[in-house]
Enzyme design. Structure first.
Site, PDB file in Angstrom:
ATOM      1  CG  HIS A 442       1.441 -11.279  -4.020  1.00 40.75           C
ATOM      2  ND1 HIS A 442       0.117 -10.915  -3.923  1.00 40.75           N
ATOM      3  CD2 HIS A 442       1.960 -11.090  -2.782  1.00 40.75           C
ATOM      4  CE1 HIS A 442      -0.150 -10.517  -2.697  1.00 40.75           C
ATOM      5  NE2 HIS A 442       0.953 -10.616  -1.988  1.00 40.75           N
ATOM      6  CE1 TYR A 475      -2.419 -10.807   9.338  1.00 43.12           C
ATOM      7  CE2 TYR A 475      -1.738 -11.258   7.096  1.00 43.12           C
ATOM      8  CZ  TYR A 475      -1.468 -10.745   8.343  1.00 43.12           C
ATOM      9  OH  TYR A 475      -0.249 -10.153   8.601  1.00 43.12           O
TER      10      TYR A 475
END
Length: 697
Positions: A442, A475
């Site tokens: 990730h 974002y």
């Protein structure tokens, strides 16, 4: 013998000190829905927020509720809150039913009438004029009916496989068809190839624009699919299925092949939710539940279109009403120059979406063409379709660079796209690595090795968000571009560990999950605790998307007991209970919901006057800290460190318009300016720094 007067030390493992992670995540959607209920927000943006809350709920059932069902089936132990999986599933049903009711109330009583007043008509079947009805009948016959395949339910046609989240209509029939078969029930699935929102021409020259749901058209004209039979009723329904792909990586020879096989059946995994028209008879409900193997607490009766989230298409179709949308934002752009020259002069900090994502793309493009660049290494978790970054990586390989890309195949809902990207890059000569068995990669890292003079220099980009140009406009995230020697060596070692097989490595600057990030966080929280015990000022501020890791929660409780001031900005799920006397009265938790999705992770520790500040790809969740490859990187330049603190921490702690304070009982209190207090929106203040003041509308 006298009884001891010493206070009993609270048990920090007490389930009463922990909120349930799933219920906390579900509650986040009420805060999103509050944006749709806010009249100060532009009308079409309110409609978009409503749809976001609906799609979030879909994903919640696909992942969180689905995983909970799986845990119950396997008999796994409950979480720190101590609630059984069955109890949580029942509470999810009750809370989700409240959310669904609030969503449809918002649409029916607020947004639809307000849009109608603006000439944007989302018409119900009872509102169609005769002219519109005839136009829609013709549209049905010419555009919809040819692609429909109604399925009768009889001994030769058992209940069909129903695709995840597909809109369907169950039709009750009477009479006999051309083959003499007695009519009973039939299923009609809405074509996936057709838009769920149909725009009607302005037949009456009224001005404005009119729309209807495809589901309404199907229900109105479904009788034309069954000539000679009487339609006694037509009821919309939609089933949501568990979408979590489970692949035992240690038992498969090829993860890519295994995932491809799993993806084929994803749309038909175990059902977790049934949405059903409110008017549907009980016997039809029981029939559907039986076929989907669901219990009654999985049913959600809907007083409107079951595919409400599809109304977001109206937002895109209305292009001539900028007054009903947020004012467009043009992010800050860097001056055009060589990114290598710019970064060699000093670290570059990007705060998206207020700073453009362009410099990251430019850095990769320049590296692909620069003859002095020898190698490029990058992680890709989510990139989006037609990624410019992927094109530059492919070009770099064709130009003779050594290009290695770690592609995380298990990026939820992006598995198929990532498989395709991996295939394309491999065909072009890119070395593709599928991460580490059992650990999702990730981390967001880019490493460029460049020959400069007689030596090599490493250029690095580290981020809190994905290498995705679209989400970088939606974002909030930080990105650091640096050629710091220690950080460059750390990133290089991390790539070696991911792509090869090596024992744990010692890093100079980075904290790396699953090795040093968890322990590093605990050590820094404990350091603040010791400072407080010695009477020194102690403070922790952290911003993240979610928090549930029990050791971290207990460390924060211990720090609070010692007198450490703790400010947490947690967008979504938070299992820590603030404000408990003797445990967490020094902890404050808030959630920010605004125009942009809060996504950056920032950790700050006072450290007795020598503060440390980190940005990270990791939330304080068990999975991120213990079961993923994550990076946490320090901001070493004092000017940039102050900017991160000011913009992402102090700024957000001052918010009194878009902030929600978590109370001891689990409720979130929406903050409002008090008497004499000026309103402050963290996101709006950052927007104003781009090109001057902007209004909410």
């Amino acid at each position: 013998m006298k009884a001891s007067s010493r206070k009993v030390k609270p048990d920090l493992h007490d389930p009463a000190l922990y909120f349930n992670r799933e219920l906390s995540q579900l509650d986040f959607n009420f805060r999103v829905l509050a944006q749709a209920q806010d009249p100060s927000i532009p009308l079409l943006e309110r409609l978009r927020y409503l749809c976001i809350s609906c799609t979030n709920l879909d994903e919640f059932f696909e992942i969180r509720a689905g995983s909970l069902q799986h845990a119950e089936h396997l008999g796994l132990q409950p979480g720190p809150d101590g609630r059984s999986h069955a109890t949580v599933l029942q509470q999810i049903h009750e809370r989700a039913a409240e959310l669904v009711k609030a969503q449809y109330a918002n649409f029916d009583t607020e947004l639809r009438p307000a849009l109608h007043a603006e000439g944007i008509r989302l018409l119900q079947r009872t509102q169609w004029s005769p002219e519109q009805t005839e136009w829609l009948r013709k549209y049905f016959r010419e555009q919809i009916m040819p692609v429909l395949s109604p399925i009768a339910l009889d001994p030769s046609h058992p209940f069909p496989r129903i695709l995840n989240k597909a809109l369907n209509v169950v039709v009750v029939l009477r009479g006999r068809d051309a083959f003499g078969r007695q009519g009973h029930l039939a299923i009609v699935r809405a074509p996936r190839s057709l838009s769920r929102i149909i725009q009607i021409p302005d037949l009456a020259d009224e001005g404005g624009q009119s729309f209807v749901f495809l589901s309404s058209v199907l229900s109105e004209f479904v009788d034309e699919l069954f000539p000679g039979l009487k339609v006694k009723g037509a009821y919309q329904f939609r089933v949501t299925r568990n979408s979590e792909l489970i692949v035992d990586e240690e038992e498969v020879d090829n993860l890519a092949h295994a995932l491809r096989d799993e993806l084929i059946g994803r749309g038909y995994l175990k059902a977790v939710r049934l949405e059903l028209a409110e008017s549907c008879p009980p016997e039809i409900e029981r029939f559907l539940l039986q076929n989907f193997e669901l219990t009654e607490n999985a049913v959600y009766r809907i007083s409107g279109p079951v595919n409400l989230n599809r109304v977001v298409q109206v937002y895109d179709l209305i292009r001539d009403r900028p007054d009903l949308k947020f004012q467009p934002m043009i992010p800050r752009q860097m001056e055009e120059e060589s990114m290598f020259r710019r970064v060699a002069a000093g670290d570059v900090l990007l705060h998206h979406p207020f700073d453009a994502f362009t410099p990251v793309v430019d850095l990769i493009r320049e590296a692909a063409e620069d003859p002095d660049v020898l190698a490029i290494k990058q992680t890709l978790y989510r990139t989006g379709k037609d990624s410019t970054i992927v094109e530059h990586l492919i070009q770099a390989a064709r130009n003779g660079k050594d290009v290695t890309v770690v592609v995380e195949l298990r990026a939820r809902f992006d598995e198929e796209a990532n498989l395709g990207l991996a295939d394309r890059m491999q065909e072009a000569g890119v070395q593709v690595v599928y991460g580490v068995v059992g650990y999702k990669t990730h981390a967001k890292m880019l490493l460029i090795v460049r020959r400069e003079g007689k030596g090599l220099r490493r250029y690095v980009h580290l981020g809190t968000g994905n290498y995705h140009s679209s989400t970088a406009r939606l974002y909030t995230d930080f990105g650091l571009i640096t050629c710091n020697k220690d950080i460059g060596e750390d990133v290089s070692r991390t790539f070696q560990q991911i792509s090869g097989m090596a024992s744990a490595i010692k890093l100079k600057r980075l904290l790396l999950s699953p090795f040093t990030l968890h322990s590093g966080l605990l050590a820094r929280i404990e350091r603040e605790t010791e400072h407080a015990r010695k009477g020194k000022p102690a403070h922790v501020i952290a911003k993240m998307n979610a928090l549930n890791e029990p050791d971290v929660v207990r460390a924060l409780y211990t720090a609070s007991q010692a007198g450490v001031k703790i400010d947490l900005i947690v967008r979504g799920a938070c299992t820590l209970r603030p404000g408990v006397p003797g445990v967490s009265e020094n902890i404050r938790v808030r959630s920010i919901v605004g125009r942009f999705l809060e996504h950056h992770r920032v950790y700050w520790f006072a450290n007795d006057g020598d503060p440390e500040i980190f940005c990270s790809s990791a939330d304080w969740l068990e999975r991120n800290l213990l079961r993923r490859v994550e990076t946490c990187f320090p901001i070493l330049d004092p000017v940039l460190a102050k900017r991160v603190y000011d913009e992402a921490l102090a700024n957000y702690l001052e918010d009194n318009t878009q902030a929600w304070d978590l109370q001891e009982d689990g409720e979130y209190l929406h903050l409002q300016p008090t008497d004499g207090q000026a309103p402050h929106s963290a996101q709006l203040s950052l927007l104003e720094r781009i090109d001057g003041p902007v209004s909410v509308t």
